[in-house]
Design a protein around this motif. Structure first.
Motif, mmCIF file in Angstrom:
data_model
loop_
_atom_site.group_PDB
_atom_site.id
_atom_site.type_symbol
_atom_site.label_atom_id
_atom_site.label_comp_id
_atom_site.label_asym_id
_atom_site.label_seq_id
_atom_site.Cartn_x
_atom_site.Cartn_y
_atom_site.Cartn_z
ATOM 1 N N GLU A 57 0.922 3.886 -3.074
ATOM 2 C CA GLU A 57 0.551 5.267 -2.769
ATOM 3 C C GLU A 57 1.690 6.217 -3.108
ATOM 4 O OE1 GLU A 57 -1.563 7.766 0.866
ATOM 5 O OE2 GLU A 57 -0.684 5.804 1.242
ATOM 6 N N ARG A 83 -10.075 3.047 -2.597
ATOM 7 C CA ARG A 83 -9.943 4.404 -2.061
ATOM 8 C C ARG A 83 -8.919 5.216 -2.845
ATOM 9 N NH1 ARG A 83 -9.654 1.677 2.862
ATOM 10 N NH2 ARG A 83 -7.424 2.163 2.982
ATOM 11 N N ILE A 84 -7.774 4.609 -3.117
ATOM 12 C CA ILE A 84 -6.713 5.362 -3.783
ATOM 13 C C ILE A 84 -7.059 5.610 -5.240
ATOM 14 C CG2 ILE A 84 -5.222 3.498 -4.628
ATOM 15 C CD1 ILE A 84 -2.889 5.068 -3.378
ATOM 16 N N GLN A 93 0.830 -1.207 0.000
ATOM 17 C CA GLN A 93 0.000 0.000 0.000
ATOM 18 C C GLN A 93 0.864 1.256 0.000
ATOM 19 O OE1 GLN A 93 -3.051 0.021 3.030
ATOM 20 N NE2 GLN A 93 -3.507 -2.139 2.753
ATOM 21 N N LYS A 94 1.887 1.262 0.844
ATOM 22 C CA LYS A 94 2.776 2.424 0.887
ATOM 23 C C LYS A 94 3.484 2.627 -0.444
ATOM 24 C CE LYS A 94 3.660 1.947 5.861
ATOM 25 N NZ LYS A 94 4.696 1.656 6.903
ATOM 26 N N LEU A 118 1.744 6.720 -6.953
ATOM 27 C CA LEU A 118 0.687 7.594 -7.449
ATOM 28 C C LEU A 118 0.918 9.049 -7.035
ATOM 29 C CD1 LEU A 118 -2.382 5.279 -6.809
ATOM 30 C CD2 LEU A 118 -1.496 5.975 -9.018
ATOM 31 N N LYS A 119 1.326 9.253 -5.799
ATOM 32 C CA LYS A 119 1.584 10.620 -5.350
ATOM 33 C C LYS A 119 2.760 11.234 -6.100
ATOM 34 C CE LYS A 119 -0.355 10.364 -0.698
ATOM 35 N NZ LYS A 119 -0.086 10.472 0.767
ATOM 36 N N PHE A 136 -8.244 -0.522 0.015
ATOM 37 C CA PHE A 136 -7.270 0.543 -0.228
ATOM 38 C C PHE A 136 -7.183 0.872 -1.715
ATOM 39 C CE2 PHE A 136 -2.915 1.035 -1.833
ATOM 40 C CZ PHE A 136 -2.617 2.304 -1.364
ATOM 41 N N SER A 159 -9.247 8.712 -4.853
ATOM 42 C CA SER A 159 -8.600 9.916 -4.350
ATOM 43 C C SER A 159 -7.406 10.365 -5.179
ATOM 44 C CB SER A 159 -8.152 9.687 -2.896
ATOM 45 O OG SER A 159 -7.216 8.620 -2.825
ATOM 46 N N LEU A 160 -6.699 9.434 -5.835
ATOM 47 C CA LEU A 160 -5.476 9.798 -6.547
ATOM 48 C C LEU A 160 -5.520 9.440 -8.026
ATOM 49 C CD1 LEU A 160 -2.636 8.883 -4.007
ATOM 50 C CD2 LEU A 160 -3.369 11.148 -4.706
ATOM 51 N N CYS A 161 -5.858 8.206 -8.317
ATOM 52 C CA CYS A 161 -5.710 7.707 -9.684
ATOM 53 C C CYS A 161 -6.647 8.441 -10.648
ATOM 54 C CB CYS A 161 -5.974 6.199 -9.704
ATOM 55 S SG CYS A 161 -5.559 5.437 -11.271
#
Length: 1316
Positions: A491, A578-579, A487-488, A494-495, A575, A582-584
């Protein structure tokens, strides 16, 4: 010596003198070198001076020597002879160096040929090859310093090459080293390579490999590597060296013996040395071999176990060596054998450790090369086509040949451009995992996270590509799976991609070409990064789906049983959702604002498609979120832009599959009540068949709906495309994505229906369902349907076996059917029945509200505005109450109740009363007492009847319908038990309202109807008795349903008592009330709710007004032992009978306490009831015993009560309760309660108030107060008397406009009239 030089210099002249310190005579130096009698020391001194001269003043030296050709030849011969004459190796090197410098500066081929001739002679006359070492060394240096020397040697003195072969066979590694060096220079020349090609194949190859294999000194090893480097530039020489010049069929055999390929063993031997330079050169040579053909030459290195030693070499500090090893291993990954022999399993830990160390260095190229190797290794288990970003096509293209250039001995100049060629077969045994323990896997994740955070974009691109290759089940299926680390990592990827997004270039200067090119390059690089990032996310989604079939990967097996671990597949899957949200998705949407890439969108859409299977229980919500975020529109636009005329088949397939899964998921989410698997299968087949061909723009698709198929055509593709597009529109519009203007869509759908009617080709129910919904949605934006269109809709619906096949639980569709009288008359009953019978409709609306649908869909009761605009629908609803099931009837009644509660301005009471009477008569006739109590609709119907009655404002004459309802409801009450609260509560409220909201004439008849119903009075008696039997909750302010029923019973009994006395109505059944229990209930309260106490107070007030003498109510007073109380013991008690003096005082105090309690809670209605009871009680006492009445009225605690009430109100004096209390004290001359001074203050405040704004109750109380002041002969000043008169003159005018009736209000579920 110095003196001799002086004499010689003078003899040669000044022109031979060079300006050195001390001055140098060039002629003297030359003569000294050629003087056989001169000592070696003098010659070395002269040689040193000449070397300096050539180094610092070469031009004057050449100008002096060049004209004398004979002298130059003599000098060259002298120097050449000295190279062979002296024994000292240092002296030989000095003479050779000066000779090479001289030849270079003279720049004449004549002197080169002279040297070559002399070398030929020297080699021929040499007794041993050791004596030829100076010659080989000199020739090597000349070849290194003089361009073209190697060509002259090979072309004009080819016989010298034979001497080189002899030198290689001499058992002296110094000689061999010199020969190898010279060979290297010869083969570095294209001419030399061509001329000596046969020489190498026939004579040199085996001898060279033997020499290289047995080399012991570093000098020979280095020079052999130099020669090998030059040889490896030629495909032919590589083939000869690798002994692989057999036919291609034989060369493809990977089972080669190590002995047949000595070169890999030789290079492997160098890897075993501790010399990093030799190791780097050896790995360079391996790369130089492999770059020609990895498939041909890699097996030999792999069979020699070279990869193991390459991985071992990674544990060093040399950047050059690490780079060269990365290059070699990268080429070895092209061969399947590299993986099948599990070299990667052995070396992955070394590679990860190496990457950890490399990240500490500031060498970005090394970072990229290491990541590229890591990427290639982790992509091993399947046959894949490597994809490379192409800036021309913004897509994936087949890759070109791997090329590598090695410049030895400067390994730092190596540049490697690795691009895989075509489809590369990779194969490692499936049962053998690359990461054998979790520690290495976590270290790899840490390395990837660090490289992702690198400031260099190119490194980040390679890092993200490595992450995409790493996120596979083959690497991460061994428990425990490090879900949190993954997950880290994801994330961070993507960030990082979001952080590196290029700024908007819309403001760039058009003329700035360099800026434009720079921004274009950055945009291209970011496109590469975005592509790899999305591929990483897609692989993570695929990983989550694949792990669902692995029970060991579901949850961390090493978690304690009682603990809760975050390392679960479910958490990881959530996760990903969610990601993505929120991000993708925001990242891609931001990218689409500047450019669009078909390959990027292919990976993105494919990832979204995979997410449907990641968390199956959230699939419906995810699909709704996507549809509400306009993804249907986006996907159709992509197909229209990139997939027309059969282009971009991969993107077309991804978009079509995504739309199919999205629509099917939306279908299952919105059509939960339809259990037809056949319909779902038909929709699936339609979408799968039509979506790949549906690559039109929106405008083209709308035209498609109006396209007329050929009359005799058997091709259903046009109809399928039309139906498919309608379904897409339907699913998009249900979630708020209205990407087609409503007006245009309304016309297109209408034309589609008309064409369907003309061809008698009725669409299937699921398409017709979508058509009706789209018409309903666009109804308000377009014109109304004409008669032809309405007839078409009716004809199509009439052909359906059941309207529920096309029904959608949607307010807009309901409004559509009820908007047209033609449709409402034919289908209104069925539609409304479906509306109320649709199970789970509230659940559906809640979900739609969570995904941001329109306000109309989010309305808690969307039927209400439709009812308000068309009250005739009420008749259909009331008919449904009689004809539908219990559940549907209950929902209809609930809707009607809500409608009546929220729409007081709609006058439908008369319409509803008649219908209610029919329904009630039908229920009472068809049902017994037991079935009535079990009927769940009857309480709601009675509640509606009560609401209709409550809506009757003012005083109204009761008609026959009202009396019939009164009769039916009273009979219903008589059939009930006190426990039937759901039936009795609305019934008693209705009877209570019927008594109070009518004219005296109707009121008299209503009282007679109720008092003639013996069963009703018997029930009322039971309800009153339950007051003393039922237990009450611990919190007295809480009004339970039982308390509400008791309150309504006491209020109805009080009203019957009053009106029976007023109209002297005949009584057929009396009520018996125990006065002692009534008084104790008020005095001690005993945790009874306030409303119940006030209801009992109302009853007590009514019985007090009749002096405890009534035909309807019999008052008894039992003692605590249950016997009737004896005669009063005193004269005072006798006068107050059936009350006692003690009971009176206790009752007054309890009423005061209750008044304070209610007043402080701002419940003015109940407080007025308590004040009215106090008034009636004092009137009763004054009639029975004036002394007791005056004594009670003058008690000092009354003043404390008044002050408490005054302090608890902002406008205390103008409250009706306070005014009535003060009136009461004035009436009974309680001067100790209210003084003359306080009366003056009250009058002053009343005079300043705006009388026109006072409520009716306050005006009435104020009028009574002022009249009481006048009638009680209070000593007031003339000004105050005038003020009182003025106020009295204005108050009647205001009150004359007020209606003379009692208002009914609801406190909780109890109807209560305002006391007068």
């Amino acid at each position: 010596m110095s003196a001799g030089c002086e004499r010689l210099r003078d003899r040669h002249g000044a022109r031979w003198t060079l300006p050195f310190r001390p001055p140098l005579c060039l002629a003297c130096a030359v003569e000294t070198l050629g003087d056989g009698g001169a000592s070696l020391v003098r010659k070395k001194h002269a040689l040193s001076r000449l070397r300096d001269a050539l180094a610092w003043q070469a031009l004057p030296v050449v100008q002096l020597l060049a004209p004398d050709e004979r002298g130059c030849l003599c000098l060259i011969g002298t120097l050449f002879g000295m190279c062979h004459a002296v024994e000292d190796s240092d002296a030989q090197d000095q003479f050779a160096e000066v000779l090479v410098q001289l030849i270079v500066e003279l720049k004449s081929e004549q002197y080169l040929r002279c040297i070559l001739d002399e070398s030929q002679k020297e080699l021929c006359k040499a007794t041993t090859r050791r004596g030829s070492l100076p010659t080989f060394t000199l020739l090597g240096k000349l070849a290194d310093a003089v361009p073209g020397f190697a060509d002259i040697l090979v072309v004009e003195h080819s016989n010298l090459v034979d001497h080189l072969l002899v030198g290689l066979m001499y058992p002296n590694e110094g000689v061999k080293a010199a020969v190898c060096y010279l060979y290297g220079k010869l083969y570095s020349s294209p001419v030399g390579t061509e001329k000596l090609s046969a020489h190498f194949e026939e004579r040199l190859c085996g001898l060279f490999l033997n020499t290289f294999g047995h080399a012991q000194t570093k000098e020979l090893q280095v020079n052999c590597l130099g020669l090998l480097k030059e040889l490896l530039k030629s495909d032919r020489f590589v083939s000869i060296l690798m002994n692989n010049s057999k036919p291609e069929e034989e060369s493809e055999n990977s089972d080669l013996l190590e002995g047949e390929n000595p070169l890999p063993l030789i290079l492997k031997k160098l890897l075993l040395t501790r010399d990093e330079m030799l190791q780097a050169a050896s790995s360079h040579c391996m790369a130089a071999v492999l770059v020609h053909s990895p498939s041909r030459y890699a097996p030999a290195f792999i069979h020699a176990d070279v990869p193991e030693f390459l991985f071992e070499c990674l544990m060093c500090n040399s950047e050059i060596l690490i780079w060269s090893v990365y290059c070699s291993l990268l080429l070895l990954t092209e061969e399947r054998l590299f993986f099948s022999k599990c070299h990667t399993v052995y070396g992955i830990e070394s590679l990860v450790r190496s990457l950890q160390d490399v990240l500490q260095l500031n060498n970005m190229e090394l970072h990229k090369q290491g990541l590229l190797l890591f990427t290639e290794i982790v992509k091993r288990t399947t046959r894949v086509a490597r994809r490379v970003w192409d800036p021309r096509t913004w897509g994936c293209r087949k890759v070109q040949e791997f090329c590598i250039c090695i410049c030895f001995p400067g390994p730092a100049d190596i540049t490697v451009h690795h691009i895989a060629s075509g489809f590369v077969p990779l194969g490692q045994p499936v049962e053998i995992k690359l990461f054998t323990n979790q520690g290495i896997c976590i270290d790899a994740i840490d390395v990837l996270m660090k490289t992702v955070d690198c400031p260099v974009l190119e490194v980040v691109v390679e890092a993200v590509k490595a992450v995409a290759a790493f996120l596979r089940k083959d690497h991460l299926s061994s428990p425990p799976v490090p879900y949190e680390n993954l997950q880290k990592l994801l994330e961070a990827v993507l960030k990082r991609c979001v952080d590196l997004s290029p700024p908007n270039s819309s403001n760039k200067h058009e003329g700035d070409l360099l800026l434009s090119m720079s921004q274009s390059r950055v945009s291209w690089k970011y496109g590469q990064l975005l592509f790899n990032t999305l591929e990483s996310f897609r692989n993570a989604c695929r990983l989550a789906v694949e792990l669902q079939s692995d029970p060991m990967a579901q949850e961390n097996a090493f978690t304690a049983p009682c603990s809760e671990s975050k390392e679960t597949l479910n958490n990881f899957s959530e996760f990903l959702l969610r990601i993505c949200d929120s991000l993708c998705i925001p990242m891609v949407m931001n990218y689409l604002e500047t450019s669009v890439s078909s390959s990027v969108m292919e990976v993105f859409i494919s990832a979204l498609n995979t997410l449907f299977a990641v968390v199956p229980n959230m699939r419906d919500k995810f699909s709704k979120k996507l549809a509400s975020s306009c993804f249907i529109r986006l996907t159709l636009e992509l197909k229209a832009r990139f997939c027309s005329i059969q282009s971009n088949p991969a993107l077309n397939q991804a978009c079509s599959s995504f739309l199919c899964n999205l629509c099917l998921s939306l279908y299952s989410a919105t059509e939960k009540e339809r259990t037809s698997s056949q319909e779902e299968q038909e929709i699936s087949e339609l979408l799968q068949k039509s979506l790949p061909q549906l690559n039109y723009t929106v405008a083209e698709s709308l035209l498609l709906l109006a396209e007329n198929p050929e009359p005799l055509s058997l091709d259903q593709s046009l109809c399928n495309h039309q139906h498919c597009f309608i379904l897409l529109l339907y699913f998009a519009y249900t979630l708020g994505d209205r990407f087609v203007p409503e007006t245009e869509l309304f016309l297109a759908i209408r034309n589609f229906l008309l064409l369907a009617q003309d061809h008698r080709d009725w669409p299937p129910p699921y398409v017709l369902r979508a058509v009706l919904y789209l018409l309903a949605v666009c109804q308000d934006k377009g014109k109304a349907l004409d008669s032809r269109s309405l007839c078409t809709v009716k004809r199509i619906l009439d052909n359906l076996p059941d309207l529920s096949l096309v029904y959608i639980h949607c307010p807009l569709l309901l409004k559509f059917f009820l908007h047209y009288p033609e449709l409402m008359g034919r289908f209104g009953h069925q539609v409304l029945q479906l509306w109320f019978s649709w199970e789970g409709c509230n659940h559906v609306e809640t979900e739609e509200a969570a995904f941001g649908t329109s306000d109309q869909l989010n309305n808690a009761n969307p039927l209400l505005p439709i009812l308000k605009s068309n009250s005739s629908i009420l008749l259909i609803l009331l008919d449904l109450v009689c004809s539908s099931s219990v559940e549907v009837s209950q929902k209809v009644l609930m809707a009607l109740r809500t409608f009546l509660e929220k729409n007081e301005d709609v006058f439908v009471c008369d319409l509803l009363r008649n219908q209610f009477l029919q329904i009630l008569q039908q229920l009472l006739v068809e049902s017994s007492s037991a079935s009535l109590q079990a009927n769940r609709n009857l309480p709601i119907l009675l509640s509606l009847l009560f609401l209709v009655q409550l809506r009757s404002k003012g005083m109204r004459e009761l008609d026959s319908t009202d009396f019939k309802l009164l009769h039916q409801v009273s009979n219903l009450c008589g059939k009930c038990r006190p426990k039937d609260i759901d039936l009795l509560q609305p019934s008693l409220n209705f009877l209570y309202c019927s008594l109070h909201q009518t004219t005296p004439c109707s009121q008299q008849r209503a009282v007679a109807v109720l008092l003639s119903n013996v069963s009703l009075l018997e029930l009322l008696q039971k309800v009153l008795e339950c007051t003393w039997m039922w237990s009450f909750p611990s919190e007295p302010t809480y009004l339970s349903s039982e308390d509400a029923l008791l309150s309504s019973g006491w209020l109805l009994a009080a009203s019957l008592l009053i009106y029976q006395h007023r109209y002297n109505t005949e009584v057929h059944q009396t009520l018996s009330v125990d006065l002692r229990q009534v008084l104790n209930a008020i005095i001690f309260r005993n945790k009874k709710p306030v409303l119940l106490l006030v209801s009992i107070v109302q009853f007590l007030r009514a019985i007090l007004r009749q002096n405890f003498s009534s035909l309807l109510v019999t008052v008894v007073q039992n003692t605590a032992q249950g016997t009737t109380q004896s005669q009063p013991s005193s004269l005072e008690d006798a006068a107050l009978h059936p009350l006692t003096t003690q009971q009176v005082f206790s009752l007054v105090v309890s009423l005061q306490n209750l008044l304070v309690h209610i007043y402080l809670q701002k419940d003015l209605l109940l407080s007025q009831a308590v004040v009215a009871c106090l008034e009636t009680l004092l009137e009763y006492l004054y009639v029975r015993n004036q002394d007791v009445a005056l004594h009670v009225a003058s008690q000092p605690w009354h003043r404390f009560l008044l002050l408490t009430l005054l302090n608890g109100s902002q406008k205390s004096i103008l409250q009706p309760e306070i005014l009535r209390l003060m009136t009461l004290f004035l009436k009974y001359q309680s001067s100790n309660i209210i003084s003359q001074k306080e009366i003056g203050q009250i009058l002053q405040e009343v005079a300043e108030a705006n009388l026109l704004e006072l409520p009716e109750a306050t005006s009435q109380a104020l009028q009574l107060f002022l009249c009481q002041i006048q009638s009680s002969h209070c000593q007031v000043e003339p000004v105050q008397a005038q003020t009182i008169q003025t106020l009295l003159e204005h108050l009647p005018e205001q009150m004359s406009t007020c209606a003379k009736h009692q208002d009914i209000v609801c406190v909780g579920s109890v109807a209560i009239a305002l006391p007068q």
